[in-house]
Motif scaffolding. Structure first.
Motif, mmCIF file in Angstrom:
data_model
loop_
_atom_site.group_PDB
_atom_site.id
_atom_site.type_symbol
_atom_site.label_atom_id
_atom_site.label_comp_id
_atom_site.label_asym_id
_atom_site.label_seq_id
_atom_site.Cartn_x
_atom_site.Cartn_y
_atom_site.Cartn_z
ATOM 1 N N THR A 23 -8.207 -3.604 3.165
ATOM 2 C CA THR A 23 -8.744 -3.670 1.809
ATOM 3 C C THR A 23 -9.058 -2.275 1.271
ATOM 4 N N ILE A 24 -9.515 -1.386 2.128
ATOM 5 C CA ILE A 24 -9.763 -0.006 1.707
ATOM 6 C C ILE A 24 -8.463 0.629 1.215
ATOM 7 N N ALA A 25 -7.335 0.167 1.733
ATOM 8 C CA ALA A 25 -6.034 0.745 1.390
ATOM 9 C C ALA A 25 -5.614 0.446 -0.049
ATOM 10 N N TYR A 26 -6.396 -0.322 -0.809
ATOM 11 C CA TYR A 26 -6.156 -0.405 -2.246
ATOM 12 C C TYR A 26 -6.249 0.987 -2.859
ATOM 13 N N SER A 27 -7.046 1.842 -2.224
ATOM 14 C CA SER A 27 -7.164 3.244 -2.648
ATOM 15 C C SER A 27 -6.142 4.060 -1.867
ATOM 16 N N ASP A 28 -5.338 4.833 -2.556
ATOM 17 C CA ASP A 28 -4.333 5.652 -1.873
ATOM 18 C C ASP A 28 -4.957 6.631 -0.883
ATOM 19 N N ASN A 29 -6.168 7.103 -1.176
ATOM 20 C CA ASN A 29 -6.824 8.097 -0.316
ATOM 21 C C ASN A 29 -7.996 7.536 0.475
ATOM 22 N N GLY A 30 -8.465 6.363 0.118
ATOM 23 C CA GLY A 30 -9.690 5.817 0.688
ATOM 24 C C GLY A 30 -9.660 5.562 2.179
ATOM 25 N N LEU A 31 -8.561 5.008 2.686
ATOM 26 C CA LEU A 31 -8.519 4.639 4.096
ATOM 27 C C LEU A 31 -8.555 5.867 4.989
ATOM 28 N N LYS A 32 -7.743 6.859 4.697
ATOM 29 C CA LYS A 32 -7.761 8.090 5.501
ATOM 30 C C LYS A 32 -9.132 8.749 5.413
ATOM 31 N N ARG A 33 -9.657 8.826 4.212
ATOM 32 C CA ARG A 33 -10.968 9.448 4.005
ATOM 33 C C ARG A 33 -12.043 8.724 4.810
ATOM 34 N N TYR A 34 -12.031 7.392 4.742
ATOM 35 C CA TYR A 34 -13.031 6.620 5.468
ATOM 36 C C TYR A 34 -12.881 6.786 6.981
ATOM 37 N N LEU A 35 -11.659 6.675 7.489
ATOM 38 C CA LEU A 35 -11.450 6.785 8.937
ATOM 39 C C LEU A 35 -11.817 8.175 9.452
ATOM 40 N N ASP A 36 -11.524 9.211 8.674
ATOM 41 C CA ASP A 36 -11.940 10.568 9.068
ATOM 42 C C ASP A 36 -13.459 10.649 9.164
ATOM 43 N N TYR A 37 -14.149 10.053 8.207
ATOM 44 C CA TYR A 37 -15.614 10.051 8.194
ATOM 45 C C TYR A 37 -16.151 9.233 9.370
ATOM 46 N N GLN A 38 -15.586 8.049 9.555
ATOM 47 C CA GLN A 38 -16.049 7.158 10.618
ATOM 48 C C GLN A 38 -15.832 7.767 12.006
ATOM 49 N N ASN A 39 -14.760 8.491 12.182
ATOM 50 C CA ASN A 39 -14.408 9.036 13.499
ATOM 51 C C ASN A 39 -14.897 10.460 13.721
ATOM 52 N N VAL A 64 0.841 -1.202 0.000
ATOM 53 C CA VAL A 64 0.000 0.000 0.000
ATOM 54 C C VAL A 64 0.875 1.251 0.000
ATOM 55 N N SER A 65 0.249 2.393 -0.249
ATOM 56 C CA SER A 65 0.982 3.663 -0.306
ATOM 57 C C SER A 65 1.622 3.998 1.031
ATOM 58 N N SER A 66 2.575 4.917 1.010
ATOM 59 C CA SER A 66 3.259 5.318 2.249
ATOM 60 C C SER A 66 2.275 5.945 3.238
ATOM 61 N N VAL A 67 1.286 6.682 2.739
ATOM 62 C CA VAL A 67 0.257 7.257 3.625
ATOM 63 C C VAL A 67 -0.500 6.133 4.325
ATOM 64 N N ASN A 68 -0.875 5.112 3.567
ATOM 65 C CA ASN A 68 -1.604 3.985 4.159
ATOM 66 C C ASN A 68 -0.714 3.144 5.068
ATOM 67 N N GLN A 69 0.575 3.071 4.771
ATOM 68 C CA GLN A 69 1.490 2.356 5.665
ATOM 69 C C GLN A 69 1.510 3.003 7.044
ATOM 70 N N GLU A 70 1.492 4.325 7.071
ATOM 71 C CA GLU A 70 1.467 5.045 8.344
ATOM 72 C C GLU A 70 0.156 4.775 9.090
ATOM 73 N N ILE A 71 -0.940 4.742 8.353
ATOM 74 C CA ILE A 71 -2.239 4.444 8.974
ATOM 75 C C ILE A 71 -2.241 3.011 9.498
ATOM 76 N N PHE A 72 -1.661 2.082 8.760
ATOM 77 C CA PHE A 72 -1.542 0.697 9.238
ATOM 78 C C PHE A 72 -0.809 0.678 10.580
ATOM 79 N N ASP A 73 0.296 1.428 10.685
ATOM 80 C CA ASP A 73 1.054 1.482 11.942
ATOM 81 C C ASP A 73 0.182 2.018 13.072
ATOM 82 N N ASN A 74 -0.581 3.081 12.797
ATOM 83 C CA ASN A 74 -1.455 3.664 13.816
ATOM 84 C C ASN A 74 -2.561 2.699 14.234
ATOM 85 N N LEU A 75 -3.150 2.006 13.272
ATOM 86 C CA LEU A 75 -4.186 1.021 13.597
ATOM 87 C C LEU A 75 -3.606 -0.121 14.421
ATOM 88 N N ASP A 76 -2.411 -0.566 14.038
ATOM 89 C CA ASP A 76 -1.762 -1.649 14.768
ATOM 90 C C ASP A 76 -1.496 -1.231 16.213
#
Length: 181
Positions: free
Chosen positions: A41-57, A17-29
């Motif tokens: 799976t959302i991290a297939y999108s370079d922007n999707g995971l951050k966007r989703y987590l911001d929305y969810q939180n 996954v992208s470097s942005v998503n790698q950082e999010i993976f570390d934070n989730l872990d």
């Protein structure tokens, strides 16, 4: 002759996954002790995971317990085994017992206020927003507000997106598997 094309989805690893998503993976872990497969799976999108987590939180007028009730009933209606499994665990963490969680999955609650929320959430999900007047009236009669109604719809949209993602990808469930009803 009809041809079916099936795309196989695997859960991407941190290195895929992208470097942005790698950082999010570390934070989730760090926060959860693992990266849930559906988030990965959302991290297939370079922007999707951050966007989703911001929305969810994002802030909401619904309590965590109310959000979990909505998440569980919407996941049940949408037939998402991944989210049912995850939200049974999260429901317990937010104070629900086994019987209460079973009731919510069946679209009801012994608590009158929560019952109105669960019934309306299931109705909205089942009927694509075309709800019964009775369920809306009951929701307001139990003390919910127009702000709560908007936040309920946003919560349903959050969970529906995840339900659809799993229903399409069928990635492995990494929570104790919810029993069929």
């Amino acid at each position: 002759m009809e041809s079916l094309v099936k795309t196989e989805f695997s859960v991407p690893t941190k290195n895929e996954v992208s470097s942005v998503n790698q950082e999010i993976f570390d934070n989730l872990d760090k926060a959860l002790g693992f990266v849930p497969n559906l988030y990965a799976t959302i991290a297939y999108s370079d922007n999707g995971l951050k966007r989703y987590l911001d929305y969810q939180n994002a802030k909401t007028s619904l309590s965590n317990k109310e959000k979990e009730a909505v998440n569980l009933v919407v996941s049940q209606v949408n037939g998402c085994i991944y989210c049912q499994s995850a939200h049974l665990v999260l429901g317990k963490m937010n104070g629900f017992n086994e019987q209460q969680l079973l009731n919510i999955r069946n679209g009801k609650s012994d608590n009158l206020k929560l019952n109105s929320l669960v019934k309306l959430a299931a109705d909205i999900t089942n009927n694509k927003g075309n709800t019964s007047d009775e369920n809306v009236k009951d929701f307001f009669a139990q003390g919910y507000t127009k702000e709560n109604l908007v936040d309920l719809i946003l919560q349903i949209s959050d969970k529906t997106a995840m339900n659809y993602l799993h229903n399409l990808t069928k990635i492995p469930v990494d929570f104790p598997l919810a029993e069929s009803l």
